[in-house]
Each structure stands twice: as C-alpha cells, then as structure tokens.
Design a protein around this motif. Structure first.
Motif, PDB file in Angstrom:
ATOM      1  N   SER A 117      -5.009  -4.654   3.182  1.00 58.70           N
ATOM      2  CA  SER A 117      -4.078  -4.607   2.050  1.00 58.70           C
ATOM      3  C   SER A 117      -4.793  -4.921   0.742  1.00 58.70           C
ATOM      4  N   TYR A 120      -6.792  -1.757  -0.193  1.00 60.82           N
ATOM      5  CA  TYR A 120      -5.958  -0.623  -0.597  1.00 60.82           C
ATOM      6  C   TYR A 120      -5.188  -0.906  -1.884  1.00 60.82           C
ATOM      7  N   LYS A 124      -5.447   2.033  -4.490  1.00 59.60           N
ATOM      8  CA  LYS A 124      -4.249   2.679  -5.036  1.00 59.60           C
ATOM      9  C   LYS A 124      -4.227   2.616  -6.560  1.00 59.60           C
ATOM     10  N   ALA A 246      -1.441   5.988  -0.813  1.00 58.44           N
ATOM     11  CA  ALA A 246      -0.278   5.336  -0.212  1.00 58.44           C
ATOM     12  C   ALA A 246      -0.161   5.727   1.260  1.00 58.44           C
ATOM     13  N   PHE A 247      -0.394   7.007   1.557  1.00 54.94           N
ATOM     14  CA  PHE A 247      -0.343   7.473   2.942  1.00 54.94           C
ATOM     15  C   PHE A 247      -1.436   6.814   3.771  1.00 54.94           C
ATOM     16  N   GLU A 249      -3.020   3.984   3.265  1.00 58.97           N
ATOM     17  CA  GLU A 249      -2.741   2.566   3.480  1.00 58.97           C
ATOM     18  C   GLU A 249      -1.716   2.390   4.593  1.00 58.97           C
ATOM     19  N   ALA A 250      -0.631   3.160   4.565  1.00 58.65           N
ATOM     20  CA  ALA A 250       0.408   3.031   5.582  1.00 58.65           C
ATOM     21  C   ALA A 250      -0.157   3.326   6.967  1.00 58.65           C
ATOM     22  N   TYR A 251      -0.994   4.357   7.048  1.00 61.03           N
ATOM     23  CA  TYR A 251      -1.600   4.708   8.335  1.00 61.03           C
ATOM     24  C   TYR A 251      -2.502   3.579   8.840  1.00 61.03           C
ATOM     25  N   LEU A 253      -2.583   0.382   8.063  1.00 61.51           N
ATOM     26  CA  LEU A 253      -1.853  -0.840   8.401  1.00 61.51           C
ATOM     27  C   LEU A 253      -1.091  -0.682   9.710  1.00 61.51           C
ATOM     28  N   ALA A 254      -0.546   0.515   9.951  1.00 58.90           N
ATOM     29  CA  ALA A 254       0.177   0.758  11.200  1.00 58.90           C
ATOM     30  C   ALA A 254      -0.772   0.696  12.389  1.00 58.90           C
TER      31      ALA A 254
END
Length: 266
Positions: A117, A120, A124, A246-247, A249-251, A253-254
């Motif tokens: 985080s 990113y 970002k 944003a995509f 980071e979400a990937y 972190l998941a």
C-alpha cells in the motif's frame, strides 16, 4: 498490530536516519568527502576526469592518509568516484548511476520495508503525471522499446519460470516510461518505487504465484496508454495510467491477502 513505522509515529519518535540535526559535527572523512564534491563542482570536472593524487589531497585538506582514503572510499561507495590501479591509475570522477543510487536508497528500507500500500500510494500519485508529461513526446525508437517489452508477456506463459519473467517485464514497462520522463526527478522517484517493489518478498511471491494473473487486463491498459502517448492525448494518458495503477494495486493487495491467509493456515 502497528508496524515499526506506525509505532514510531504513535510514539512521536524521530527517525534519526532521515536527517543530520543542525549543529551536529560531521566526522572528518565525511567532511572531506563533501569538500571533494565541492571541488568537483567548482573545477567543473566531468566523468572520466582525474582527481588530484592522494598526497595532494592530504596537503589540501591537512588530513591523515587514512582519513583521506576513508573519504575517497565513501565517494566510491556513492558511485561518484572510481579508482584504477597500474600505470596511469588513480582516482577518477565516475558517471553517477541511477540504478546504483536506487540500490543504496533501497538499503535504507532493508529492515523496515514499505508495504504494498505504501508503494502504490506513491505510484498512484506519480505515474499518471509521468504519462501526462510523455504524451506526444515519445519517439518512434522509444515506442519500439516499449513494444518489445510488451512482447515478453503478450502471450500466456509456458511455465512458472516464464510467468515470473513476464510479471517482472510488466514492471519493466513502467520503469522504461520513468526513464523516458522529461522530469528526471519524477522519473527517478517512480523508478525507486519499482526497485522497492522488485525487492519486496511479498511482491516476489505474488509474481511467482501460479494462480491466473492480471496479464490480459494489464496489457489492455498498456496498449491504450501507448496509443494515447503516441497521439499526444495528455488527459487520456493521465487517466489511463491512473486507472492502471488503481487496478494494479487492487490486484496485488488481493493476491497478498490470499498468500498471507494461506501461510497463516499452514
């Protein structure tokens, strides 16, 4: 539980690695190293130029041989000086390397690594601005370089080893954009984030994870970005890069959550 950085903030502690307090006396070798930098600037020396002989430096700074050698070693570690032995040898001004500087800065975080985080959050904020600055400024050769990198991962991997290479190459695409950035400081900061990400153990686990990756989605963002850069569409370049970050980071972190949950069960 708060991490180390958060504990420092909660306790109101000051990370003394970040600055030298006013009035603190430098060690003699450090002071001489700074004077050597001033000398290189004032004499307008360039990479490859010879520095004064050791005995001349001893006389100039009124310092012991060991002190001068320690100062020169510090400059060599920083990548500003190199030495050559034999006939015609001595100390010379080196070409500073961005990669070398990033490696030195990465060492700062060796025991207190940033989180995904953390990294990113910076990506970002900065990478959309890199894209905006590059819009309409990318040469045909630079576009060819980016396309060559994309070809590394524009097809499904044949095995886990190729998958790992593909994931690293996806990051290389962004590092190449950073190197092309007309604002060298902005590009360097983005490159540093990439370097930290490459060295982050959790990120390496994600890159090696055999589960389906975000390759196809990432490709879509990158192709759209290249088209916007080529056409000189500044706002589109910024927007596409922001959506991509944003995509990503979400990937990441998941996948990190899946890996950490799996490790907790084991």
């Amino acid at each position: 539980m708060p991490d180390i950085s958060e504990k420092r903030r909660l306790n109101g502690e000051v990370d003394k690695r970040l600055f030298t307090p006013a009035g603190k006396t430098r060690r003699r070798p450090e002071a001489i190293a700074e004077l050597m930098k001033d000398y290189i600037r004032s004499e307008e020396l360039r990479p490859g130029d010879r520095l004064p002989q050791e005995r001349d430096l001893i006389d100039r700074f009124k310092a012991a041989k060991g002190t001068v050698r320690e100062a020169m070693k510090a400059l060599e570690t920083q990548g500003l000086v190199y030495t050559r032995s034999g006939p015609g040898g001595g100390a010379f001004v080196a070409t500073p390397s961005a990669q070398h500087a990033m490696e030195l800065l990465s060492t700062h975080f060796f025991f207190d690594q940033p989180s995904l985080s953390d990294i990113y959050a910076i990506r970002k904020a900065l990478e959309p601005e890199v894209a905006a600055l590059l819009a309409g400024r990318v040469s045909a050769d630079q576009l060819a370089l980016l396309e060559g990198t994309i070809r590394i991962y524009d097809h499904p991997p044949g095995d886990p080893e190729e998958q790992y290479r593909q994931r690293v190459a996806e990051l290389d695409f962004h590092s190449q954009l950073a190197q092309m950035c007309p604002n060298p400081l902005l590009g360097f900061l983005c490159g540093l984030m990439h370097n930290l990400l490459r060295g982050l153990p959790l990120a390496r686990q994600i890159y090696a994870d055999p589960a389906p990756s975000s390759r196809e989605e990432g490709l879509s963002f990158q192709y759209r970005l290249m088209a916007a850069l080529k056409d000189g569409r500044v706002d589109d370049s910024r927007r596409i890069a922001a959506e991509h970050m944003a995509f990503a980071e979400a990937y990441m972190l998941a996948r990190a959550e899946v890996i950490e949950r799996s490790e907790a069960i084991e």
